[in-house]
Structure formats: structure tokens, C-alpha cells
Motif scaffolding. Structure first.
Motif, PDB file in Angstrom:
ATOM      1  N   THR A  35      -0.819  21.129  36.260  1.00  0.00           N
ATOM      2  CA  THR A  35      -1.401  22.137  35.363  1.00  0.00           C
ATOM      3  C   THR A  35      -2.908  22.268  35.577  1.00  0.00           C
ATOM      4  OG1 THR A  35      -1.735  20.498  33.602  1.00  0.00           O
ATOM      5  CG2 THR A  35       0.367  21.685  33.621  1.00  0.00           C
ATOM      6  N   VAL A  93      -4.844  25.773  35.357  1.00  0.00           N
ATOM      7  CA  VAL A  93      -4.985  26.531  34.116  1.00  0.00           C
ATOM      8  C   VAL A  93      -6.459  26.611  33.745  1.00  0.00           C
ATOM      9  CG1 VAL A  93      -4.443  26.606  31.654  1.00  0.00           C
ATOM     10  CG2 VAL A  93      -2.684  25.917  33.286  1.00  0.00           C
ATOM     11  N   TRP A  95       0.130  22.546  29.692  1.00  0.00           N
ATOM     12  CA  TRP A  95      -1.326  22.395  29.576  1.00  0.00           C
ATOM     13  C   TRP A  95      -1.740  22.466  28.118  1.00  0.00           C
ATOM     14  CZ3 TRP A  95      -5.302  25.059  27.446  1.00  0.00           C
ATOM     15  CH2 TRP A  95      -6.595  24.682  27.803  1.00  0.00           C
ATOM     16  N   SER A 102      -3.562  19.351  26.293  1.00  0.00           N
ATOM     17  CA  SER A 102      -5.006  19.540  26.075  1.00  0.00           C
ATOM     18  C   SER A 102      -5.392  19.637  24.610  1.00  0.00           C
ATOM     19  CB  SER A 102      -5.474  20.810  26.814  1.00  0.00           C
ATOM     20  OG  SER A 102      -5.162  20.727  28.193  1.00  0.00           O
TER      21      SER A 102
END
Length: 280
Positions: free
Chosen positions: A118, A121, A239, A243
Motif C-alpha cells: 500500500t 497510496v 491503507w 494508517s
């Protein structure tokens, strides 16, 4: 005359099938040997055999074929029926090929579970944009439902923009909203749009919408056909989860079609944007 084996070979059918047609009175032999019971056919019976096979391929039962044969369907009607059936089969094959491609794509996703990168991103601000758009209902956010609803809108929108002398200022885009008044729980409205600048004539045949700025959006480039956009959507979802963010609004991705050659869907490049906010 031809023996049943030769006639079957000439007509590309089985001997068993010819015997069955004889038993139900659909295609009788031209002659049956009174001593051996052996069946004989003539070349003049091949057109009848062709009609029977053609009508069967159209999906008629043998009983229905018998009625149609007795009613002497003329060649023009039969050709029309066959062309229609051919179109239906071609559509079914195309749908089957599309489903197979989706199965392959899902399989690739399953095989890469736990190894998804990821890192590409990007979290960014999406500025407000004024768009001209057409919208349509879709029964769900499923790929085929979206494609069916969305694809016809772009040529209509382009024609109306050109007719009105409206300036397109960016690549085509799409966004999706839930449709609470739709026929099902998963109903959505698809919006096909182009960014525009300048004046718009009165009653242009499309809607003008000012899409507000998005403070934060998780974005990722999708490479390939939009039927496989779920792959990129899942990367964005991972993601977001990893995150410390959460989706804002409907959660549907906005799609910006940066490069979309119609002769090769595998070369499409689409930016997918999902509005997010930090988890509180």
C-alpha cells in the motif's frame, strides 16, 4: 439414396439422433427396407434436417420444432430467428468472458493476500471543481451494474457539451451516491462528469454541479480495466485501516479517468479517490 450412417455423416448428426427423429415422426426415412428394416434417406431431406437442427439451437423443444416444421416457417423467418439467437449467444459469451476475467482477478487478489503493497497510496487535498454531469440509477455498486448504467452517459454528455460550446477543463470522472429511493437496499446513483469552465447555456441538457473540496483523500492509481477496480479499492482500504483513518461520507471512490484508450482497456489509468478523516 444414402444409408442412415452416410446421411448422418453428411448432416453432421448422430445415427442415434436420426433414429429418434424417425421414432417421433419428425424426419422419416425416404425408404425403409421391408426385410432388413434399414433406413434410407435422400439429399433432398438435408434442408429439413438443417431446419430441425437450427430450430433446436434456437432453444425450441422437439415438440415445438414439429409444430414449426408443420407450419412451414419460411427461410426469411428462420434466418431472422437465427440472427437473433446468434446475437443472444454472442452476448452470453461476452458476459461469460467478463465473469471469467473477474474470477481470475479475484483469484489473484486471494493469492496476494498478506503481501499487498500500500506504499503507493497518497493522502492529498482535492480542490473544489465545477462539473457538467449526467446521472443514472444502478441496482448496486457491483462492477457490471455500474458499467451498464455509466457507460452510455459519457457520449451523451460529450455531445451536449459540444453542442452548447462548453469548455471541458479536465479528464472525465465518475462518482457514486446511495439512492435511498431506489428499488433495492444497494441501489446507487452513478454520476458521469467532466470538469468545465466558462459559461453554460440555458437548459443545456445536463446538470452543473459544484463538487466541494475534499480536505483529505486517500488516492491510488488503478492500472487496467475498471472491472478490476476492486483490487485498487482493497489496497486503499488496507491503507486506511493501517494508517488510522476512516472513510467520510458514502465511502465510494471518486474515479478520475486519466488515460482511457477505448481499444485497450488493459492500458487504462484511473485515479481512485476516497475521502477520509483521522479516527477520533
Amino acid at each position: 439414396m444414402f444409408g442412415i450412417g452416410d446421411f448422418a455423416a453428411l448432416g453432421r448428426v448422430s445415427v442415434r439422433m436420426l433414429r429418434h427423429y424417425d421414432a417421433i415422426g419428425l424426419i422419416r426415412p425416404a425408404r425403409v427396407d421391408e426385410f432388413s428394416g434399414y433406413r434410407y434417406y435422400t439429399a433432398a431431406q438435408l434442408p429439413l434436417l438443417n431446419r430441425v437442427i437450427a430450430l433446436k439451437d434456437l432453444g425450441f423443444t422437439l415438440q415445438q420444432v414439429q409444430v414449426l416444421i408443420d407450419e412451414k416457417v419460411d427461410p426469411g423467418e428462420l434466418r431472422g430467428m437465427l440472427r437473433l439467437r446468434r446475437a443472444q449467444l454472442a452476448e452470453e459469451m461476452a458476459a461469460g468472458t467478463a465473469r471469467l476475467a473477474l474470477v481470475d482477478a479475484r483469484l489473484r487478489m486471494i493469492e496476494t493476500e498478506g503481501h499487498m503493497d500500500t506504499g503507493d497510496v497518497i493522502l492529498k487535498n482535492i480542490p473544489a471543481v465545477r462539473v457538467a454531469e449526467l446521472s443514472a440509477p444502478a441496482s448496486s455498486y457491483d462492477g457490471p451494474d455500474i458499467t451498464t448504467a455509466l457507460s452510455p452517459l459519457y457520449p451523451q454528455l460529450i455531445e451536449r457539451l459540444e453542442s452548447g460550446g462548453v469548455t471541458i477543463s479536465g479528464p472525465p470522472m465518475a462518482y457514486y451516491l446511495p439512492d435511498p429511493h431506489g428499488p433495492g437496499d444497494e441501489s446507487i446513483t452513478v454520476h458521469a462528469a467532466f470538469p468545465i469552465t466558462g459559461d453554460v447555456p440555458a437548459d443545456p441538457g445536463f446538470q452543473v454541479v459544484d463538487l466541494p473540496a475534499v480536505e483529505r483523500a486517500a488516492t491510488l492509481l488503478h492500472h487496467g480495466p475498471m472491472s478490476e477496480a476492486f483490487r485498487t479499492g482493497q489496497l486503499i482500504a488496507n491503507w486506511i485501516d493501517d494508517s488510522g483513518y476512516q472513510t467520510v461520507g458514502s465511502g465510494y471512490a471518486r474515479e478520475i479517468y486519466l488515460d482511457c484508450p477505448m481499444d485497450d482497456l488493459s492500458k487504462w489509468i484511473t485515479e481512485m479517490q476516497v475521502a477520509v478523516a483521522p479516527v477520533t
